[in-house]
Design an enzyme around this catalytic site. Structure first.
Site, PDB file in Angstrom:
ATOM      1  N   ILE A  23     -24.407 -36.565  28.771  1.00  0.00           N
ATOM      2  CA  ILE A  23     -24.568 -38.033  28.854  1.00  0.00           C
ATOM      3  C   ILE A  23     -23.232 -38.770  28.907  1.00  0.00           C
ATOM      4  O   ILE A  23     -23.146 -39.865  29.461  1.00  0.00           O
ATOM      5  CB  ILE A  23     -25.421 -38.536  27.656  1.00  0.00           C
ATOM      6  CG1 ILE A  23     -25.910 -39.967  27.873  1.00  0.00           C
ATOM      7  CG2 ILE A  23     -24.655 -38.434  26.329  1.00  0.00           C
ATOM      8  CD1 ILE A  23     -26.974 -40.107  28.877  1.00  0.00           C
ATOM      9  N   ARG A  47     -22.028 -33.382  22.678  1.00  0.00           N
ATOM     10  CA  ARG A  47     -21.460 -32.474  21.674  1.00  0.00           C
ATOM     11  C   ARG A  47     -20.398 -33.226  20.871  1.00  0.00           C
ATOM     12  O   ARG A  47     -19.844 -34.228  21.335  1.00  0.00           O
ATOM     13  CB  ARG A  47     -20.853 -31.254  22.353  1.00  0.00           C
ATOM     14  CG  ARG A  47     -19.742 -31.636  23.303  1.00  0.00           C
ATOM     15  CD  ARG A  47     -19.193 -30.445  24.012  1.00  0.00           C
ATOM     16  NE  ARG A  47     -18.249 -30.863  25.048  1.00  0.00           N
ATOM     17  CZ  ARG A  47     -17.353 -30.081  25.577  1.00  0.00           C
ATOM     18  NH1 ARG A  47     -17.276 -28.826  25.190  1.00  0.00           N
ATOM     19  NH2 ARG A  47     -16.543 -30.515  26.512  1.00  0.00           N
ATOM     20  N   SER A 139     -24.620 -26.967  42.450  1.00  0.00           N
ATOM     21  CA  SER A 139     -23.400 -27.500  43.066  1.00  0.00           C
ATOM     22  C   SER A 139     -23.115 -26.868  44.430  1.00  0.00           C
ATOM     23  O   SER A 139     -23.376 -25.684  44.650  1.00  0.00           O
ATOM     24  CB  SER A 139     -22.219 -27.209  42.131  1.00  0.00           C
ATOM     25  OG  SER A 139     -20.993 -27.402  42.792  1.00  0.00           O
ATOM     26  N   GLU A 141     -20.380 -25.956  45.229  1.00  0.00           N
ATOM     27  CA  GLU A 141     -19.427 -24.861  44.987  1.00  0.00           C
ATOM     28  C   GLU A 141     -20.108 -23.501  45.102  1.00  0.00           C
ATOM     29  O   GLU A 141     -19.440 -22.482  45.271  1.00  0.00           O
ATOM     30  CB  GLU A 141     -18.781 -25.015  43.616  1.00  0.00           C
ATOM     31  CG  GLU A 141     -17.682 -26.044  43.563  1.00  0.00           C
ATOM     32  CD  GLU A 141     -16.443 -25.640  44.369  1.00  0.00           C
ATOM     33  OE1 GLU A 141     -15.880 -24.575  44.102  1.00  0.00           O
ATOM     34  OE2 GLU A 141     -16.048 -26.411  45.264  1.00  0.00           O
ATOM     35  N   TYR A 163     -16.474 -20.936  38.093  1.00  0.00           N
ATOM     36  CA  TYR A 163     -17.414 -22.066  38.000  1.00  0.00           C
ATOM     37  C   TYR A 163     -18.559 -21.884  39.000  1.00  0.00           C
ATOM     38  O   TYR A 163     -19.736 -22.014  38.648  1.00  0.00           O
ATOM     39  CB  TYR A 163     -16.674 -23.377  38.271  1.00  0.00           C
ATOM     40  CG  TYR A 163     -17.587 -24.572  38.472  1.00  0.00           C
ATOM     41  CD1 TYR A 163     -18.098 -25.262  37.383  1.00  0.00           C
ATOM     42  CD2 TYR A 163     -17.948 -24.998  39.755  1.00  0.00           C
ATOM     43  CE1 TYR A 163     -18.955 -26.347  37.558  1.00  0.00           C
ATOM     44  CE2 TYR A 163     -18.795 -26.085  39.942  1.00  0.00           C
ATOM     45  CZ  TYR A 163     -19.294 -26.755  38.837  1.00  0.00           C
ATOM     46  OH  TYR A 163     -20.135 -27.826  39.025  1.00  0.00           O
ATOM     47  N   GLY A 199     -13.910 -38.131  35.908  1.00  0.00           N
ATOM     48  CA  GLY A 199     -12.855 -37.602  35.041  1.00  0.00           C
ATOM     49  C   GLY A 199     -11.510 -37.662  35.754  1.00  0.00           C
ATOM     50  O   GLY A 199     -11.436 -37.456  36.977  1.00  0.00           O
ATOM     51  N   LYS A 206      -7.687 -38.841  40.263  1.00  0.00           N
ATOM     52  CA  LYS A 206      -6.266 -38.642  40.030  1.00  0.00           C
ATOM     53  C   LYS A 206      -5.478 -39.505  41.031  1.00  0.00           C
ATOM     54  O   LYS A 206      -4.485 -40.155  40.675  1.00  0.00           O
ATOM     55  CB  LYS A 206      -5.934 -37.152  40.216  1.00  0.00           C
ATOM     56  CG  LYS A 206      -4.546 -36.756  39.815  1.00  0.00           C
ATOM     57  CD  LYS A 206      -4.379 -35.243  39.863  1.00  0.00           C
ATOM     58  CE  LYS A 206      -2.930 -34.831  39.725  1.00  0.00           C
ATOM     59  NZ  LYS A 206      -2.749 -33.369  39.849  1.00  0.00           N
ATOM     60  N   ARG A 293      -5.209 -23.331  43.678  1.00  0.00           N
ATOM     61  CA  ARG A 293      -6.176 -22.478  42.990  1.00  0.00           C
ATOM     62  C   ARG A 293      -6.067 -21.034  43.467  1.00  0.00           C
ATOM     63  O   ARG A 293      -5.712 -20.801  44.628  1.00  0.00           O
ATOM     64  CB  ARG A 293      -7.590 -23.017  43.233  1.00  0.00           C
ATOM     65  CG  ARG A 293      -7.731 -24.370  42.576  1.00  0.00           C
ATOM     66  CD  ARG A 293      -9.015 -25.079  42.866  1.00  0.00           C
ATOM     67  NE  ARG A 293      -9.007 -26.341  42.125  1.00  0.00           N
ATOM     68  CZ  ARG A 293      -9.962 -27.236  42.161  1.00  0.00           C
ATOM     69  NH1 ARG A 293     -11.040 -27.037  42.903  1.00  0.00           N
ATOM     70  NH2 ARG A 293      -9.868 -28.332  41.456  1.00  0.00           N
ATOM     71  N   PRO A 294      -6.414 -20.064  42.601  1.00  0.00           N
ATOM     72  CA  PRO A 294      -6.322 -18.657  42.998  1.00  0.00           C
ATOM     73  C   PRO A 294      -7.165 -18.336  44.236  1.00  0.00           C
ATOM     74  O   PRO A 294      -6.807 -17.489  45.043  1.00  0.00           O
ATOM     75  CB  PRO A 294      -6.854 -17.906  41.776  1.00  0.00           C
ATOM     76  CG  PRO A 294      -6.670 -18.844  40.632  1.00  0.00           C
ATOM     77  CD  PRO A 294      -6.809 -20.226  41.187  1.00  0.00           C
TER      78      PRO A 294
END
Ligand code: NAP
Ligand code: F7E
Length: 335
Positions: A23, A47, A139, A141, A163, A199, A206, A293-294
């Protein structure tokens, strides 16, 4: 609706109750706004955190139909209790370790929360016994190294990160519980979607925050990784509508949710910097190997024709418009 307010548009009372995990996240908070506008009673699972992170739902404090419940996707009993207390008609399972880059640092943890967490939610529903409609946040992904372009519901999966692999487990266990126990469970395979509440570690936010900082004279550059990555980016408030729509039909069915348009990180930089009238953004961007990223997902593009045909969903907000909203929001926040 303006950012951070909930206006009621429900004619008559919808007495349904929803439990939303995740949420405090971007989607969880937009979905809560939508469900409250429709007249639902909303319980949100969150959490414990050692740091305050409730800004996305601060505007809901004191709302008479909104309650936060304590719980964690790694703690089975907390999920069973959340169902008992809320008695939901619908569950939206949006909680996850959702940052792809982080999933290489914490692959086991990501598998536990993002993969096994879905199993724990489904088991809590079984334990609860009452009929509940269940939405799982799958997703794009999972398509990863796209074997077909664009991807639809029948495209084979090829995840490229811990992920993506964890999401694939969540996707299949959701389907398996539908087939094993006749439960109403659906997965929405959502392509990237963004908003003012994204985020700050994700590339769009960003960039929009960096644009705002540069505009305010508080920064002179942003450090980024692979600028050639391409994504099918949409606007989160449009995408939470699709989640709700998927739980309304008589029969459960999985859907791809996407715009069908693909843009690179470079394109996003161009759009975001143009909002502060900067044509050449290159002096403000430094490439930093830490952000590569790897294994990369080079390009993603979705075909959302099934959800348009069956449920009438279409992405509403144009790309330039929501990028403008994100930059404007960050300029105001920093100001
Ligand atoms: P988000 O902003 O990162 O929100 C995820 C939420 O999950 C956070 O509030 C986080 O809590 C919570 N969470 C993490 N671990 C938890 C745990 N162990 N127990 C309970 N809650 C936990 O993600 P989002 O962008 O809103 O995405 C929502 C869902 O859709 C996620 O499952 C994501 O993987 C999936 N998804 C997102 C996109 C996208 O483009 N946004 C596309 C496809 C699928 P804290 O606030 O305490 O960290
Ligand atoms: O990266 C590249 C990066 O972290 C997008 C999550 O919501 O959508 C999201 O996952 C692209 C990648 O999102 C930086 O390499 C370059 O190719 O914003 P992102 P994501 O990995 O696509 C999917 C659908 C989800 O399900 C996830 O939960 O941008 N990129 N430079 C960068 N990315 C970041 N984060 N930071 C950079 O500096």
């Amino acid at each position: 609706m303006s950012h951070g307010t909930v206006e009621s548009d429900h004619a008559g009372e919808d007495t349904r109750t929803a439990l939303v995990t995740g949420i405090l996240g971007m989607d969880g908070s937009h979905l809560a706004d939508l469900l409250l506008r429709k007249g639902y009673t909303v319980y949100g699972l969150a959490r414990r955190s050692s740091r305050e992170s409730t800004s996305n739902i601060a505007h809901l404090e004191g709302h008479p139909r909104f309650t936060i419940l304590a719980g964690d996707l790694t703690d089975q009993n907390s999920l069973i209790r959340a169902l008992k207390v809320s008695g939901p008609d619908e569950i939206y399972n949006l909680a996850a370790q959702s940052f792809v880059g982080e999933s290489w640092n914490t692959p086991e943890y990501t598998g536990n929360v993002t993969g096994l967490g879905v199993l724990r939610m489904l088991e809590a529903v079984r334990e609860h016994g009452a009929p509940v409609r269940f939405y799982q946040a799958s997703s794009s992904e999972m398509f990863g190294k796209m074997v077909r372009n664009p991807c639809d519901e029948d495209t084979p999966f090829y995840p490229r990160s811990p992920y993506g692999v964890a999401k694939l487990y969540g996707h299949w266990i959701t389907k398996n519980y539908r087939e094993s126990y006749g439960m109403f469970t659906v997965s929405g395979i959502l392509f990237n979607h963004e908003s003012e509440r994204r985020g700050i570690e994700f590339v769009t936010r960003k960039i929009t925050r960096a644009v705002a900082m540069i505009h305010a004279g508080l920064a002179d550059h942003v450090a980024l990784g692979n600028l050639d990555a391409k994504r099918d980016w949409g606007y989160a408030p449009d995408y939470v509508e699709a989640m709700w729509m998927m739980l309304q039909p008589d029969e459960p069915r999985d859907y791809v949710v996407a715009t069908g348009e693909t843009r690179s990180v470079r394109d996003f930089l161009g759009a975001a910097f143009s909002m502060i009238d900067v044509e050449d953004w290159t002096p403000f961007v430094r490439i930093d190997p830490r952000f590569f990223r790897p294994a990369e997902v080079d390009v993603l593009r979705g075909d959302a024709s099934r959800i348009e045909r069956d449920l009438g969903w279409r992405p509403g907000t144009p790309f330039e418009e929501w990028v403008r909203r994100m930059v404007k929001h960050d300029i105001e926040e920093i100001g």
